[in-house]
Design a protein around this motif. Structure first.
Motif, PDB file in Angstrom:
ATOM      1  N   ARG B  12       0.815  -1.209   0.000  1.00 40.37           N
ATOM      2  CA  ARG B  12       0.000   0.000   0.000  1.00 40.37           C
ATOM      3  C   ARG B  12       0.850   1.261   0.000  1.00 40.37           C
ATOM      4  N   THR B  13       0.310   2.312  -0.648  1.00 43.77           N
ATOM      5  CA  THR B  13       0.835   3.656  -0.442  1.00 43.77           C
ATOM      6  C   THR B  13      -0.367   4.540  -0.163  1.00 43.77           C
ATOM      7  N   ILE B  14      -0.098   5.683   0.418  1.00 38.81           N
ATOM      8  CA  ILE B  14      -1.236   6.541   0.748  1.00 38.81           C
ATOM      9  C   ILE B  14      -1.901   7.059  -0.521  1.00 38.81           C
ATOM     10  N   GLN B  16      -2.105   5.395  -3.294  1.00 43.92           N
ATOM     11  CA  GLN B  16      -2.906   4.259  -3.768  1.00 43.92           C
ATOM     12  C   GLN B  16      -4.234   4.226  -3.033  1.00 43.92           C
ATOM     13  N   GLY B  17      -4.191   4.427  -1.707  1.00 39.50           N
ATOM     14  CA  GLY B  17      -5.409   4.384  -0.904  1.00 39.50           C
ATOM     15  C   GLY B  17      -6.382   5.481  -1.296  1.00 39.50           C
ATOM     16  N   VAL B  18      -5.854   6.687  -1.413  1.00 37.58           N
ATOM     17  CA  VAL B  18      -6.718   7.823  -1.748  1.00 37.58           C
ATOM     18  C   VAL B  18      -7.317   7.632  -3.146  1.00 37.58           C
ATOM     19  N   MET B  20      -7.724   4.892  -4.823  1.00 39.19           N
ATOM     20  CA  MET B  20      -8.627   3.749  -4.855  1.00 39.19           C
ATOM     21  C   MET B  20     -10.018   4.165  -4.373  1.00 39.19           C
TER      22      MET B  20
ATOM     23  N   ILE C  40      -7.149   9.174   3.203  1.00 34.11           N
ATOM     24  CA  ILE C  40      -7.898   8.084   2.567  1.00 34.11           C
ATOM     25  C   ILE C  40      -9.327   8.053   3.092  1.00 34.11           C
ATOM     26  N   GLU C  43     -11.393  10.807   1.701  1.00 30.61           N
ATOM     27  CA  GLU C  43     -11.740  10.541   0.306  1.00 30.61           C
ATOM     28  C   GLU C  43     -12.900   9.545   0.217  1.00 30.61           C
ATOM     29  N   HIS C 159       1.650   4.813   5.600  1.00 29.81           N
ATOM     30  CA  HIS C 159       0.879   4.785   4.358  1.00 29.81           C
ATOM     31  C   HIS C 159      -0.398   3.960   4.454  1.00 29.81           C
TER      32      HIS C 159
END
Lengths: 567, 133, 438
Positions: B12-14, B16-18, B20, C40, C43, C159
């Motif tokens: 994971r990367t942040i 990637q999370g956002v 996604m 995240i 979002e 992360h």
């Protein structure tokens, strides 16, 4: 609702003092009544034993550590699964059955109510979710208080009223039933890898002793007038020589007087006493001290106990006594799970094999039965296995066999590997006492119901009580081989739960209409306690206070037992 | 054409999370996950500038992603593709009877693919499933 | 005027933060802003408001395009698919509520399905290790109040669990840790110099895939026994030093992630990490915890546990529950072609499974229940969009330390949209007619 008439059975009911007389039991609208109309459905109980539904006072059947046991022991499911049927879900597991199986198996044995013995308040939702998925039986859960930071701080300062207000708040928040205490102070000490092994060992940092915690909690319990007494698992469980700690704990009750509206005349319930009645100072000279402990229990009328009988099975131990489970894994080197719970409690899980080839296990087996056999007042001693700690609850029929038949005990003793050594360390071989069906009804029905403050609902067949009626294929006028006793109590011929047939010929026929019991204690407004609660949530808990309380939708048919402790 | 061998891990990367949560069909997700992070020394070995499209090939498949300089390095010899269908186009599906594919520690080869396009997640997976690529 | 909903639970990761504040419009229909969440989480709340959101089920057409269908048609297709399959796979369950999982399990029992959750590609190997050697653990509040030794092994919370360090692990001031991070020593073991490693007192930049060796070396060093000069690229002096530092703490914790569960050795890595934890309990107090990914993957394991006795990969196809990772796990089943229909809810295997498994899904009768468009929805025969759990409908969820928290509803779902639980309940009702119980 249909009416039922259970006709011509041999009825055993301690509530009405009926000792095996042939009588009819009538049920209408879910309750026992004096008579029913001619349209009632008749259950022929001729030549059979009739009792009220049994009441489980102490078992670990729902919640985080039970489920940890299930999930980390796939091997416990081997050869145990039964498929789905029209009425029932697929069900499996031996020492830690699935929730469905838990409900079905209790019902098949004639148990219609069960209490989950240790609910970590932070995990209360989990306990309630599992109880929601446990069919048929009425259930409640005891939140644990013996290592709770609020409780220790209030009691250290002698603030019984504040402790009581906090307890009332927590019972409401967790939808709990009673004050449970597990290894008072010792589990908090375990958060630093330490323990409290006597009633006078101070708790690290909190500087209060287990004796002070137990005394204070009994006082708070009676201040509130809760239905059940304080329910305690004492310090130093499972250690040779621990019976002195047990006596020290039990003696704390001498100063306390019961105060409640439920007809409960006891102030302390000492659970799984078998684990606390050990002599010797190592595993070599380990011996039974059941007589010393039971002499005291028989004399001291304001305490109740349950046995914690060892069933000689492979099982899964689990307790809020975190340090004990670590001690056990160091002994048997089996897999260790531990869960310390912030501000509240802890717990551990370790599998254990009670082998008839190991002397200590044989002695433990004897002690559990001795406690029941030495009992003078069967309204104050209850049969348990501390499920699953000393063995799974599905072994109750086997324990009943051992208690009702000296022949069965002799057979068992003779086939032990170390029977001679076991006999030297115990009293069991010299006991010819056999428990009667009336005493059995006291120990499994009327007694636990009274201790729980539920004598108006459960444990008897008097008009007005819940229509929980069990018929066993057991003719008390005939002689029985030991195994016939076990067989009869394993699968009831007929079980009525609140007027609904749930078991017929040992098979589940309905999922019943289970209820969830909890205690709603009203106290005077206490701004200090509310401020303390808000403060601890803000600073030390990992969840917000507004996300703590278990909402009503987690409870199936909730039934709040109301207590008014306002002054 | 130069090819270099690297050891691939994903995770994971942040970003990637956002991306996604913002929608896997969107460009932002491709920008966040259709990349390979390589140590600067490995980029040099490959002879690639930063932000060059490259083709990553393993025993299990092949995919085009954009090569960027490692953000959490240095880690010479190690390559990183964020969790997503690009990484999973080349990852090792062997579970060795544990149920778990071997997502980390996949031997790969990287070569410059300057004229090839980084596909979007949906395009990539649909084309792979149809056997078009 | 807007109003603020407080104590909102974030339905993204296993950290399950429960202190979000969400500002909603006066009519309670739109989310205006989100406070306290990580990037995240924010979002996730905001995306639920996207204008291009799919609001009705879509069926794949022969040419590969999708055509809108009604929920009734979607229920019928799903029920028929499950009823007709011999061995359907019902996968996902990690981004939904326990209540929905429970209905899913009833369906699975009816149709003889395999129920598997995302642990299968995440902490499944951890669950196997726990079955081997147990797990000494604790709640996150215990870390906050007591821990002075923190290890992050093969995980990068900066992360993947962005608020973990501030809420529970590195920074918070607790009862016995009133100086926050100054009370703590932090160790990171990772082959990359991650953003988490940059916050640590010690970073062991391990050779990738050598976790088992390094964990063993720590166990050796804790006992003061002989080590070779370097293990997994780390010098023995640093290993001995770290071992002493761990032993000298009052309360320690190992957090671990995909770096150990997905590298070769897999469950054996976790075995060794747990045994290191157990060993350290001979000197001080030590716990270990898996950094669970999805916000309710833990809950799926719990519900499956109390209903069937296993935490994932539960095969109900024979009429009773069986569990055998490597055989009853999703990727093995797909790659070997052992399932004949796939139902996905609350996960995206299309993006997160190896492509060889995804190809199999695309070739089978398949249903994807997901609020988003995902690679899975775009290769499945049917896509059923649903309300967002934790945003548009509440429900119980379990945090990574197994603490259950009841998620809140913040806004209404778009008109006419079903929740997971509602859709599953309708499928279950239909199956009652289709599947006769003997």
């Amino acid at each position: 609702m249909t009416e039922y008439l259970i006709k011509n059975g041999f009825v055993f009911d301690p509530v009405q003092g009926i000792k095996g007389d042939k009588a009819d039991v009538a049920v209408k609208d879910g309750r026992i009544v004096t008579g029913v109309s001619s349209g009632a459905k008749v259950i022929d109980a001729a030549g059979k034993t009739v009792m009220a539904g049994a009441v489980e006072i102490h078992a670990h059947i729902a919640g985080p550590k039970v489920n940890e046991g299930r999930n980390y022991r796939p091997e416990d499911k081997l050869f145990t699964y039964t498929p789905k049927s029209r009425q029932s879900r697929m069900a499996g597991g031996f020492s830690i059955p699935t929730t469905f199986k838990t409900g079905y198996e209790y019902a098949r044995m004639g148990y219609t109510t069960a209490m989950e013995a240790a609910m970590p308040p932070l995990y209360a939702r989990h306990v309630h979710e599992e109880m929601r998925d446990t069919p048929i039986i009425d259930e409640g859960a005891y939140p644990v208080f013996g290592n709770n930071w609020f409780v220790m701080e209030y009691l250290k300062n002698g603030e019984i009223e504040n402790a009581a207000a906090y307890i009332a708040w927590l019972l409401r928040a967790s939808k709990g039933y009673a004050i449970k205490v597990v290894n008072p102070g010792g589990t908090e000490a375990w958060s630093w890898g330490l323990n409290c092994l006597t009633v006078n060992d101070p708790v690290p940092y909190f500087d209060i002793t287990p004796a002070e915690i137990m005394t204070g909690l009994m006082q708070a319990n009676e201040f509130l007038g809760l239905p059940h007494s304080m329910h305690v698992h004492q310090n130093s469980l499972g250690n040779p020589g621990n019976y002195t700690v047990t006596l020290d704990s039990l003696k704390l009750a001498e100063k306390i007087k019961p105060n409640n509206k439920f007809g409960r005349d006891t102030v302390l319930h000492s659970t799984h006493l078998q684990f606390h009645s050990y002599g010797g100072d190592n595993w070599g000279n380990f011996e039974s001290k059941s007589k010393e402990v039971m002499d005291y229990v028989n004399r001291q009328k304001n305490i109740t106990i349950d046995t914690g009988c060892v069933t000689l099975d492979e099982t899964t131990t689990m307790t809020a006594d975190g340090p004990f489970e670590h001690h056990l894994t160091e002994l048997n080197h089996l897999k260790w799970a531990n869960i310390d719970v912030e501000l509240e409690t802890g717990s551990g899980v370790v599998p254990y094999v009670y082998s008839p080839d190991i002397k200590v296990c044989e002695i433990q087996w004897a002690i559990g039965l001795e406690i029941a056999l030495l009992t003078k007042d069967h309204m104050r001693t209850f049969i348990t296995t501390d499920h699953p700690n000393a063995g799974p609850f599905i072994r109750y029929p086997r324990i009943i066999k051992w208690l009702m038949s000296a022949e069965a005990r002799k057979e068992r003793i003779d086939s032990f590997k170390h029977s001679a050594k076991m006999i030297d360390a115990t009293l069991i071989a010299g006991m010819d006492r056999e428990i009667s069906l009336y005493e059995l009804a006291q120990m499994t029905r009327a007694g636990p119901a009274k201790a729980l403050g539920l004598a108006n609902l459960y444990g008897g067949l008097a008009p007005g009580m819940d229509g929980d009626v069990v018929v066993y294929n057991f003719n008390p006028e005939k002689d029985h081989k030991p195994d016939e006793i076990e067989k009869a109590f394993s699968a009831a011929a007929f079980v009525l739960k609140r007027g609904t047939p749930v078991v017929v010929d040992g098979e589940i026929v309905s999922n019943g209409n289970k209820r969830t019991l909890w205690v709603d204690a009203k106290t005077d407004e206490n701004p200090q306690v509310m401020r303390d609660i808000r403060d601890k949530f803000l600073r030390y808990y990992s969840i917000n206070m507004n996300n703590y309380e278990v909402a009503g939708h987690f409870l199936t048919n909730p039934m709040a037992i109301e207590v008014d402790a306002t002054r | 054409m130069t090819k270099i061998a690297l050891n691939l891990i994903s995770g994971r990367t942040i970003q990637q999370g956002v991306a996604m949560e913002g929608g896997k069909e969107k460009d932002a997700y491709t920008k966040a996950c259709g990349i390979i992070e390589m140590d600067i020394s490995d980029l040099k070995k490959l002879g690639a500038y930063r932000n060059t499209n490259v083709r990553v090939t393993s025993k299990h498949g092949s995919v085009v992603v954009k090569a960027i300089e490692a953000t959490q390095g240095p880690h010479p010899g190690l390559a990183w593709i964020p969790l997503g269908p690009w990484a999973n186009s080349v990852t090792d599906p062997n579970t060795y009877s544990t149920g778990m594919p071997t997502f980390k520690g996949v031997p790969i080869e990287v070569e410059i693919a300057i004229n090839e396009k980084v596909l979007s997640s949906v395009e990539l997976v649909q084309k792979k499933c149809r056997g078009e690529i | 005027m807007t109003k603020t909903v407080t104590d909102v639970i974030c339905p993204f990761c296993g950290t399950l933060c429960d202190d979000l504040e969400v500002v909603v419009s006066d009519d309670g229909k739109t989310i205006v802003d989100v406070y306290n969440a990580c990037a995240i989480g924010a979002e996730k709340f905001m995306h639920s408001q996207a204008r291009d959101r799919v609001k009705r089920p879509r069926m794949q057409q022969p040419d590969g395009t999708y055509k809108e269908v009604s929920y009734d048609e979607a229920v019928e297709y799903t029920a028929q698919m499950l009823a007709n399959a011999k061995k359907p796979l019902m996968y996902g369950w990690s981004s939904t509520s326990c209540e929905a999982q429970s209905v899913g399990h009833e369906i699975a029992e009816k149709v003889g399905a395999i129920v598997d959750n995302t642990a299968t590609v995440c902490h499944g190997t951890t669950l196997i290790a726990v079955q081997d050697v147990g797990i000494p653990s604790c709640t996150l509040g215990e870390i906050k109040n007591r821990a002075d030794r923190i290890i992050f092994w093969g995980c990068n919370p900066a992360h993947a669990h962005p608020r973990h360090q501030s809420r529970y692990s590195i920074f918070p001031r607790g009862f016995f840790t009133n100086k926050g991070h100054k009370n703590r020593k932090v160790v990171v073991v990772d082959p990359r110099r991650t953003d988490t490693a940059k916050m640590a007192d010690y970073h062991f930049q391990i050779e990738q895939g050598r976790d088992y060796e390094l964990l063993s070396a720590f166990r050796v060093a804790v006992r003061g026994e002989w080590l070779p000069d370097t293990v997994a690229g780390i010098s023995k002096e640093r290993i001995y030093e770290a071992a002493e530092m761990l032993k000298s703490g009052r309360f320690g914790i190992i957090f671990f992630g995909m770096g150990v569960t997905q590298s070769l050795s897999k469950n054996h890595n976790i075995d060794e990490a747990i045994m290191l934890t157990k060993d350290l309990n001979d000197y001080t107090k030590f716990s270990i915890m898996a950094m669970r990914g999805h916000y309710n993957v833990t809950g799926s394991g719990q519900v499956m546990g109390w209903q069937f006795g296993f935490p994932y990969a539960t095969d109900l196809s024979r009429g009773f529950a069986r569990y055998n990772p490597g055989e009853t796990t999703s990727n093995d089943l797909l790659v070997r072609g052992e399932v004949d229909a796939v139902f996905v809810l609350g996960s995206d295997p299309g993006a997160h499974f190896p492509i060889s498994s995804v190809k199999k899904i695309s070739q089978l009768p398949s249903v994807c229940v997901d609020p988003h468009i995902t690679p899975t929805s775009e290769v499945s025969k049917l896509h059923v969009p649903v309300a967002f759990v934790g945003v548009e409908v509440g429900g119980n969820c379990y945090r990574m330390d197994n603490v259950p928290i009841d998620a809140r509803k913040v806004v209404d779902p778009p008109e006419g949209m079903l929740t997971d639980e509602e859709f599953l309940t309708r499928v279950n009702k239909r199956l009652e007619q289709l599947v006769a119980v003997t």
